[in-house]
Design an enzyme around this catalytic site. Structure first.
Site, short mmCIF file in Angstrom:
data_model
loop_
_atom_site.label_atom_id
_atom_site.label_comp_id
_atom_site.label_asym_id
_atom_site.label_seq_id
_atom_site.Cartn_x
_atom_site.Cartn_y
_atom_site.Cartn_z
N HIS A 118 37.94 43.24 38.31
CA HIS A 118 38.04 41.78 38.42
C HIS A 118 36.83 41.30 39.22
CE1 HIS A 118 41.46 39.96 36.51
NE2 HIS A 118 42.25 40.94 36.89
N ASP A 123 41.49 37.13 38.95
CA ASP A 123 42.73 37.53 39.64
C ASP A 123 43.13 36.47 40.67
OD1 ASP A 123 40.35 38.30 40.90
OD2 ASP A 123 41.27 39.96 41.98
N TYR A 319 30.33 30.10 23.28
CA TYR A 319 31.11 28.96 23.75
C TYR A 319 30.34 27.66 23.66
CZ TYR A 319 34.28 32.47 25.70
OH TYR A 319 35.15 33.50 25.85
N GLU A 396 39.99 35.63 50.39
CA GLU A 396 41.33 35.28 49.88
C GLU A 396 41.83 33.96 50.48
OE1 GLU A 396 43.37 38.98 50.72
OE2 GLU A 396 43.33 39.49 48.59
#
Ligand SMILES: [Zn+2]
Ligand SMILES: [Zn+2]
Length: 417
Positions: A118, A123, A319, A396
């Site tokens: 990741h 995540d 994209y 985090e």
């Protein structure tokens, strides 16, 4: 912050006082957010089929009052939360897939699947959106409308959003009707933790790959006049393609073309029959995208003809341009100022020439993509390993801001009249 900025900040805070509480509510969910994020980080999956990730998301949403559907051709999850009053639908997205590289982050919860990591922070997105679903489930009385939580696989080049749209995600008779607006966050290790950046109009580029085969006639390297050498034709094409960008495309609507792979031949004394070029094209408008792709054909066939060769050009469509609706982007920045405080919201001076498949959603629904800084505080963002690096690490704590932002955007859009 200047005095007028402080006054404006206080005015917004007074106007939207309840949003201030979101950060505290989000922090109360942080241990759950972190636990899910680490579980996903340990078990990264690639592409459109993410069974372990999908199961983890479904388990995390299990006790919430949501209507859940899963994808047919991909491991997507769509969770719909009905507010206590009727109103429009708002879509918020998290992508869930990882990248094919070996992790060298040194984290205690590093990937346990060799060769998969990741490294783009998806995540974190998945964990943040799951916690936002929990936070908003506790505030249904404040929602006049429905929330569509879009958990998508296959963002990294697998067109996962396009698959979900083909399965009816945005249809009037889809899971929650056509949303009135949409929002997605993307974490970045190159921005201070908890800082929000967005911009009106184009925020990320279109991305198309180009494959060219030049065909001549093979022969002896000592007698090139008896052959049709594709090597100088291919070499001329590289220069001509790069020059075309500056001569045919307006400097005010920029494009990037990079030939990144070139190949021909087997040894010193043989003129090969073919040569090949590969590269990528990035643009910030669909108009320039179409122009560049058509000019590539003109340049390659013209140069090939000048060398007596032929060529085949194959464009592999990637994209579209990611285009933010200016009004929604401003509203999102406003929510950021209310929820996080003005000093955590910055204008984004330039678009990024990377691409995003949230562009498919924004092609159908007015909305905005924004970047959320997640650089660990001990590292200078300018020195941090970037997203997609084998050594990238995200803070985090930025997820507290992320959960509050997803939730604040929804509460703002579905505020009872
Ligand atoms: Zn990525
Ligand atoms: Zn990404």
């Amino acid at each position: 912050m200047s005095a007028p900025e402080r006054r404006a900040d206080r005015r917004r805070a007074a106007h939207r006082a309840p949003e201030r509480a979101l950060l505290a509510e989000s922090r109360a969910l942080q241990s759950q957010t972190v636990a899910l994020r680490r579980a996903l980080h340990r078990r990264p999956e690639l592409g459109l089929e993410l069974p372990v990730t999908q199961a983890a998301v479904l388990a995390a949403l299990d006790d919430l009052p949501l209507q859940i559907t899963t994808g047919r051709d991909a491991s997507s999850v769509v969770a719909v939360l009905e507010g206590s009053r009727s109103g429009p639908s708002v879509l918020v997205r998290a992508d869930m897939d990882a990248l094919p590289l070996h992790e060298d982050s040194g984290l205690a919860y590093a990937s346990e699947t060799d060769g998969v990591m990741h490294a783009c922070g998806h995540d974190l997105h998945t964990a943040m959106l799951t916690s936002s679903a929990r936070l908003l489930s506790g505030r249904r009385d404040r929602l006049a409308g429905r929330v569509v939580f879009m958990f998508q696989p296959g963002e990294e080049n697998a067109h996962g959003a396009r698959t979900m749209i083909a399965e009816g995600l945005l249809d009037a008779d889809g899971p929650a009707g056509t949303p009135c607006c949409a929002m997605a966050l993307h974490v970045t290790s190159r921005l201070g933790s908890g800082t929000l950046q967005t911009r009106p109009d184009s925020i990320m580029a279109s991305s198309d790959d180009l494959h060219v085969t030049v065909t001549g006639r093979g022969g002896h390297a000592s007698a090139p006049h008896d052959a049709l050498d594709p090597v100088p034709a291919a070499a001329a094409m590289v220069g001509a393609l790069h020059t075309m960008i500056t001569r045919r495309i307006s400097a005010f609507d920029p494009a990037v073309l990079t030939i990144s792979h070139i190949g021909a031949g087997t040894t010193t004394n043989v003129i090969p029959e073919t040569a090949m070029l590969e590269g990528t094209v990035r643009t910030l408008s669909e108009q320039t995208r179409a122009r560049v792709l058509s000019e590539i054909e003109t340049v390659c066939s013209g140069v090939a003809a000048a060398y007596g060769c032929t060529c085949a050009v194959q464009i592999e469509g990637g994209y579209p341009v990611t285009v933010n609706d200016p009004e929604v982007a401003e509203r999102l920045a406003d929510v950021g100022r209310s929820v996080l405080g003005s000093r955590f919201v910055e204008p984004m001076p330039d678009p990024i020439m990377g691409s995003e498949d949230f562009s498919y959603v924004l092609g159908r629904v007015p909305g905005a993509l924004a970047f959320l800084g997640a650089c660990p505080p001990a590292i200078d963002p300018d020195d941090a390993p970037p997203n997609h690096s084998n050594r990238v690490v995200f803070d985090e704590d930025a997820m507290v801001a992320g959960v509050a932002l997803y939730s604040g955007f929804v509460l703002d859009a579905l505020r009872p009249g």
